[in-house]
Write an enzyme that holds these catalytic residues in place. Sequence first.
Site, short mmCIF file in Angstrom:
data_model
loop_
_atom_site.label_atom_id
_atom_site.label_comp_id
_atom_site.label_asym_id
_atom_site.label_seq_id
_atom_site.Cartn_x
_atom_site.Cartn_y
_atom_site.Cartn_z
N TYR A 1 71.20 -16.73 20.22
CA TYR A 1 71.88 -18.04 20.44
C TYR A 1 73.07 -18.33 21.33
CZ TYR A 1 68.05 -20.67 18.28
OH TYR A 1 66.79 -21.17 17.91
N ASN B 1 65.27 -30.27 24.38
CA ASN B 1 66.12 -29.10 24.96
C ASN B 1 67.51 -29.05 24.44
OD1 ASN B 1 63.91 -28.47 26.57
ND2 ASN B 1 64.70 -29.64 28.40
N HIS C 1 66.30 -31.68 18.84
CA HIS C 1 66.33 -30.15 18.38
C HIS C 1 67.70 -29.95 18.47
CE1 HIS C 1 61.68 -29.68 19.56
NE2 HIS C 1 62.05 -30.55 18.65
N ASN D 1 53.68 -31.72 34.61
CA ASN D 1 53.90 -30.44 33.89
C ASN D 1 53.28 -29.39 34.80
OD1 ASN D 1 55.23 -29.09 31.27
ND2 ASN D 1 53.05 -28.26 31.20
C1 BV8 Z 1 59.49 -30.20 11.16
C2 BV8 Z 1 64.97 -25.03 18.18
C3 BV8 Z 1 59.12 -30.80 9.10
C4 BV8 Z 1 66.39 -24.88 19.34
C5 BV8 Z 1 62.81 -25.75 18.39
C6 BV8 Z 1 52.29 -30.83 12.79
C7 BV8 Z 1 51.30 -30.22 13.30
C8 BV8 Z 1 51.62 -28.70 13.63
C9 BV8 Z 1 52.66 -28.29 13.45
C10 BV8 Z 1 53.84 -28.76 12.97
C11 BV8 Z 1 53.73 -30.11 12.57
N1 BV8 Z 1 54.88 -30.48 12.04
C12 BV8 Z 1 55.59 -29.66 11.91
C13 BV8 Z 1 54.96 -28.55 12.42
C14 BV8 Z 1 55.82 -27.19 12.31
C15 BV8 Z 1 56.46 -26.96 13.58
C16 BV8 Z 1 55.72 -27.16 14.80
O1 BV8 Z 1 55.50 -27.82 15.52
N2 BV8 Z 1 55.26 -25.72 15.24
C17 BV8 Z 1 54.51 -25.50 16.28
C18 BV8 Z 1 54.89 -24.55 17.27
C19 BV8 Z 1 52.97 -25.50 15.94
N3 BV8 Z 1 57.63 -27.90 13.66
C20 BV8 Z 1 58.67 -28.05 12.98
O2 BV8 Z 1 58.93 -27.13 12.43
C21 BV8 Z 1 59.64 -29.19 13.29
N4 BV8 Z 1 60.21 -29.45 12.03
O3 BV8 Z 1 58.49 -30.82 11.59
O4 BV8 Z 1 60.04 -30.30 9.89
C22 BV8 Z 1 59.99 -31.03 7.78
C23 BV8 Z 1 60.29 -32.22 7.17
C24 BV8 Z 1 60.87 -32.38 6.30
C25 BV8 Z 1 61.72 -31.23 5.59
C26 BV8 Z 1 61.76 -29.98 6.27
C27 BV8 Z 1 60.73 -29.84 7.34
C28 BV8 Z 1 61.03 -28.40 14.14
C29 BV8 Z 1 60.33 -28.30 15.69
C30 BV8 Z 1 61.72 -27.84 16.47
C31 BV8 Z 1 61.81 -26.10 16.58
N5 BV8 Z 1 62.93 -25.89 17.27
N6 BV8 Z 1 64.08 -25.41 19.15
C32 BV8 Z 1 66.10 -23.97 20.22
O5 BV8 Z 1 65.85 -22.55 19.95
O6 BV8 Z 1 66.03 -24.12 21.52
S1 BV8 Z 1 61.42 -25.85 19.33
C33 BV8 Z 1 61.53 -25.05 20.79
O7 BV8 Z 1 60.04 -25.30 21.30
C34 BV8 Z 1 62.58 -25.80 21.92
O8 BV8 Z 1 63.15 -27.06 21.21
C35 BV8 Z 1 61.40 -26.13 22.93
O9 BV8 Z 1 61.98 -27.34 23.89
C36 BV8 Z 1 60.24 -26.61 22.30
C37 BV8 Z 1 59.02 -26.98 22.67
O10 BV8 Z 1 58.76 -26.02 23.61
P1 BV8 Z 1 58.77 -26.78 25.21
O11 BV8 Z 1 60.14 -27.53 25.52
O12 BV8 Z 1 57.46 -27.60 25.25
O13 BV8 Z 1 58.79 -25.59 25.97
P2 BV8 Z 1 57.43 -24.52 26.49
O14 BV8 Z 1 58.05 -23.16 26.94
O15 BV8 Z 1 56.48 -24.32 25.33
O16 BV8 Z 1 56.63 -25.33 27.78
C38 BV8 Z 1 57.43 -25.57 29.01
C39 BV8 Z 1 56.43 -26.24 29.62
O17 BV8 Z 1 56.90 -26.49 30.98
C40 BV8 Z 1 54.95 -25.33 30.34
O18 BV8 Z 1 53.96 -25.83 29.89
C41 BV8 Z 1 55.21 -25.01 31.61
O19 BV8 Z 1 54.00 -25.07 32.18
C42 BV8 Z 1 56.11 -26.06 32.04
N7 BV8 Z 1 57.06 -26.03 33.13
C43 BV8 Z 1 57.65 -24.95 33.51
N8 BV8 Z 1 58.59 -24.97 34.58
C44 BV8 Z 1 58.22 -26.23 34.95
C45 BV8 Z 1 57.38 -26.83 34.26
N9 BV8 Z 1 56.71 -28.09 34.12
C46 BV8 Z 1 57.38 -28.78 35.21
N10 BV8 Z 1 58.09 -28.42 36.05
C47 BV8 Z 1 58.66 -27.14 36.02
N11 BV8 Z 1 59.46 -26.49 36.78
#
Ligand code: BV8
Length: 254
Positions: free
Chosen positions: A72, A111, A128, A224
Amino acid sequence: MNDELIAQIDVIADRVKAARSVVVLTGAGISAESGIRTFRDTMEGLWKEFDPATLATPEAFARDPVTVTKWYDWRRLGCLAAEPNAGHLALARLEQRVRVRGGEFTLFTQNVDRLHHRAGSKDVVELHGSIVEWRCNDTGKLIEPPPEAFEEYPPKSPFVKGGILRPNVVWFGEALSEAALNRAFGCVPKCDVFFTLGTSSQVHPAAGFVVVAARGGAFTVEINKDATPASGGVDVSIRGSTGEVLPAIVERLS
Ligand code: BV8
């Protein structure tokens, strides 16, 4: 830009001009053009090198605080060295344009890099948390460390003897702040236009916002590079870069 994209941009701009309330959700993709690696991009996804389960969970921090805080801190310094790009700047202008005519504008970001703030966006909800802020693991007190690497890992807490610091981010399995969720529940269901920008729409609860907005009658827009689980359900889904498409939309508002 091809004719189809120009037509899509015109439709979006018209909807924004008529909107009383605009809500935006951004993900790592909007910061990619600032040189900050995304999480799941096939080419260079940050998670490719690391297993999220080993780094972005409270369990990982408890098990290996050295590696987690080193990773981090490396990311923190990268974010501090980065500059906002055209996509961030366009969103700051979009907020001004909507606000100046009495509209409401709320920007939710997944972010943690603070680039929206540095681009001039005024109302940013960090779903987040933020990597530039670290917090005492014992007292919860916050500090914003200076822009150089910590001297040791895990970094010592200045608030309690023997305490350590963690990044002030929301890890997988941790709850988002009530304040952030209340902001979202307040504006997403009743907005007129909802943008989902640069996110793979895989992380919840943020990924669910676009569905709530659509259910509330919003005109929904995705910009996206890759298709996502949200692409099939939005009104307009543009495969493109936020740094190119967002300025074109804002240009049509003046
Ligand atoms: C919670 C931390 C409950 C900081 C991050 C329901 C359904 C399924 C799963 C769950 C659910 N509820 C909860 C879950 C579990 C989990 C989850 O969602 N898991 C997923 C993976 C299945 N969620 C959680 O745990 C959340 N907590 O719900 O808690 C709770 C309630 C009570 C008590 C206790 C618990 C917490 C989620 C937060 C996790 N922390 N980050 C850090 O390290 O940064 S998440 C992490 O992923 C980042 O924050 C990031 O932003 C986030 C999402 O990713 P994206 O931003 O979408 O980035 P990615 O690379 O995936 O995509 C980028 C996209 O950009 C690509 O598609 C690409 O094509 C595109 N791109 C690239 N360049 C460009 C572009 N587009 C346009 N222009 C460009 N130039």
